[in-house]
Design an enzyme around this catalytic site. Sequence first.
Site, short mmCIF file in Angstrom:
data_model
loop_
_atom_site.label_atom_id
_atom_site.label_comp_id
_atom_site.label_asym_id
_atom_site.label_seq_id
_atom_site.Cartn_x
_atom_site.Cartn_y
_atom_site.Cartn_z
N GLU A 79 0.83 -1.21 0.00
CA GLU A 79 0.00 0.00 0.00
C GLU A 79 0.86 1.26 0.00
O GLU A 79 1.77 1.40 0.80
CB GLU A 79 -0.94 0.00 1.20
CG GLU A 79 -1.94 -1.15 1.21
CD GLU A 79 -2.92 -1.12 0.04
OE1 GLU A 79 -2.99 -0.07 -0.64
OE2 GLU A 79 -3.62 -2.13 -0.17
N ARG A 89 -18.46 0.08 4.57
CA ARG A 89 -19.56 -0.56 3.84
C ARG A 89 -20.26 -1.59 4.71
O ARG A 89 -21.47 -1.83 4.58
CB ARG A 89 -19.02 -1.21 2.56
CG ARG A 89 -20.07 -1.89 1.70
CD ARG A 89 -19.45 -2.44 0.43
NE ARG A 89 -18.35 -3.35 0.70
CZ ARG A 89 -18.50 -4.64 1.03
NH1 ARG A 89 -19.72 -5.16 1.15
NH2 ARG A 89 -17.45 -5.41 1.23
N CYS A 142 -8.56 -1.52 7.85
CA CYS A 142 -7.16 -1.60 7.39
C CYS A 142 -6.60 -0.20 7.13
O CYS A 142 -5.52 0.14 7.61
CB CYS A 142 -7.07 -2.45 6.12
SG CYS A 142 -7.27 -4.22 6.42
N HIS A 165 -1.58 -5.47 2.13
CA HIS A 165 -2.78 -6.30 2.03
C HIS A 165 -2.42 -7.64 1.42
O HIS A 165 -1.61 -7.70 0.48
CB HIS A 165 -3.84 -5.63 1.15
CG HIS A 165 -4.84 -4.83 1.91
ND1 HIS A 165 -5.06 -3.48 1.70
CD2 HIS A 165 -5.71 -5.19 2.90
CE1 HIS A 165 -6.00 -3.05 2.51
NE2 HIS A 165 -6.42 -4.07 3.25
#
Length: 213
Positions: A79, A89, A142, A165
């Site tokens: 990342e 979500r 995360c 990830h």
Amino acid sequence: MILLTGFEPFGGETANSSWAAARSAARQLQAEGLDVRAVELPCVFGASAKALEEAMERSLPELVLCAGQAGGRSRISLERVAINCDDARIPDNAGNRPVDEPVVQDGPAAYFTSLPIKAALAALTAEQIPAEVSQSAGTYVCNHVFYALMHALRLLPGTRGGFVHIPFADTQVPVGSSAPSLPAQQMAAALAVVVRTTLGTTADLRLAAGATH
């Protein structure tokens, strides 16, 4: 001291590949003589950042590598950037579901990783481990932890850190499923590669690994 973190299971799952990989990578690196600690973080907004900060206070690490599970991805994702936004979500493990809230009130919009992600990409590719540079860590727990990490590191200039990830472990995917996954051992090896590369790299490589969309 090197601090590795992964997450507890979330979303109704019984395992989280990031924690299994972090534990296994810690054992590999300890066998090589490195001082490494692995910590499991709760998949909860706020509590995860607090647990990370407490682990950092106890360990005083020179390197912090946080890992998270990204079901649906097929590669190790290095990342690049954490953004100051929580937008869930699905609820976290405590039922929290923040929408368009900052990770840190009045914090900067984003932080870049301080890991040499291009050098790590090259090292992973050399080991034939599928990898990529990712331009988004999402807006779930995360990214929350990634941002909190980099916000804390602004006060620790000698410490580097970032987020990776990883896909589902192959043991998490039912037989016949089309969901991408990687062997658990390979993902643990990937985290160890990132640690070794970071320890041995002072200036990152200039290597094209961007995205067009």
